[in-house]
Motif scaffolding. Structure first.
Motif, PDB file in Angstrom:
ATOM      1  N   LEU A   1     -37.010 -35.898 -12.250  1.00  0.00           N
ATOM      2  CA  LEU A   1     -36.944 -36.571 -10.947  1.00  0.00           C
ATOM      3  C   LEU A   1     -35.547 -37.125 -10.675  1.00  0.00           C
ATOM      4  CD1 LEU A   1     -40.364 -38.438 -10.738  1.00  0.00           C
ATOM      5  CD2 LEU A   1     -39.492 -36.731  -9.123  1.00  0.00           C
TER       6      LEU A   1
ATOM      7  N   LEU B   1     -41.870 -31.829  -5.477  1.00  0.00           N
ATOM      8  CA  LEU B   1     -41.919 -33.281  -5.348  1.00  0.00           C
ATOM      9  C   LEU B   1     -43.350 -33.748  -5.065  1.00  0.00           C
ATOM     10  CD1 LEU B   1     -40.363 -35.916  -5.383  1.00  0.00           C
ATOM     11  CD2 LEU B   1     -39.752 -35.514  -2.987  1.00  0.00           C
TER      12      LEU B   1
ATOM     13  N   VAL C   1     -41.088 -42.662  -8.956  1.00  0.00           N
ATOM     14  CA  VAL C   1     -40.366 -41.734  -8.079  1.00  0.00           C
ATOM     15  C   VAL C   1     -39.240 -42.537  -7.426  1.00  0.00           C
ATOM     16  CG1 VAL C   1     -40.536 -40.247  -6.043  1.00  0.00           C
ATOM     17  CG2 VAL C   1     -42.442 -40.357  -7.668  1.00  0.00           C
TER      18      VAL C   1
END
Length: 178
Positions: A148, A117, A15
């Motif tokens: 992402l 998310l 991430v």
């Protein structure tokens, strides 16, 4: 007999740091400051993923059936995991209100990037129990990482910058101080 846990893949879905900060801020808004994401969100998870597919097509990249399938799979995972894994306790009464006011609606058509998310953070564990082999998982993780990256590059348009203050009645209900 080999048990299913020994076959589990160790999946890493990186991430981006900017989105990691968003996750922390999201937790702070909801859990500490007792604020709520505005629902329905604009854009919704569905719209965000449709725009991602269009972006892939506009960059003359091959937005093939696999990209669409990954996005459809994300929506299914989102709808199935929202209630059990993605909501903070403080958000549950709001979710019940959504269910009451919009029965049968897909959650990916109400919630947005903030909750998506949260799903990305949970996906490695969820996917580790899937039937995909290592090669398929590597391809899937590459596609997920691309989503992402898209969210990171477009975060100003996708994420709510300040959440809504919950009314006192809601706060009492959500915290059990009725």
């Amino acid at each position: 007999v080999e048990d299913s846990f020994s076959k589990k893949l160790n999946i890493v879905l990186p991430v981006p740091e900017q989105l990691q900060r968003r996750i922390v801020d999201d937790w702070d808004f909801v859990c500490r400051q007792r604020k709520l994401v505005t629902l329905p969100r604009t854009p919704t998870v569905t719209k965000l993923l449709e725009d991602y597919i269009k972006c892939k097509q506009s960059r003359h990249e091959r937005a093939d059936a696999v990209v669409t399938e990954v996005c459809e799979g994300l929506k299914v995972y989102f709808d199935e995991s929202l209630n059990a894994l993605l909501l903070y306790r403080f958000e549950r009464p709001q979710h019940c209100q959504v269910n009451t006011e919009r029965p049968g609606v897909r959650f990916c058509d109400v919630y947005g990037a903030e909750h998506l998310l949260r799903l990305f953070v949970k996906l490695p564990l969820l996917l580790s129990h899937s039937d995909l082999d290592a090669a398929q998982m590597i391809k899937l993780v590459k596609h997920l990482a691309d989503v992402l990256d898209y969210m990171c590059k477009n975060q100003e348009a996708l994420f709510q910058t300040d959440y809504d203050a919950a009314p006192p009645e809601y706060t009492r209900l959500a915290t059990g101080d009725v």
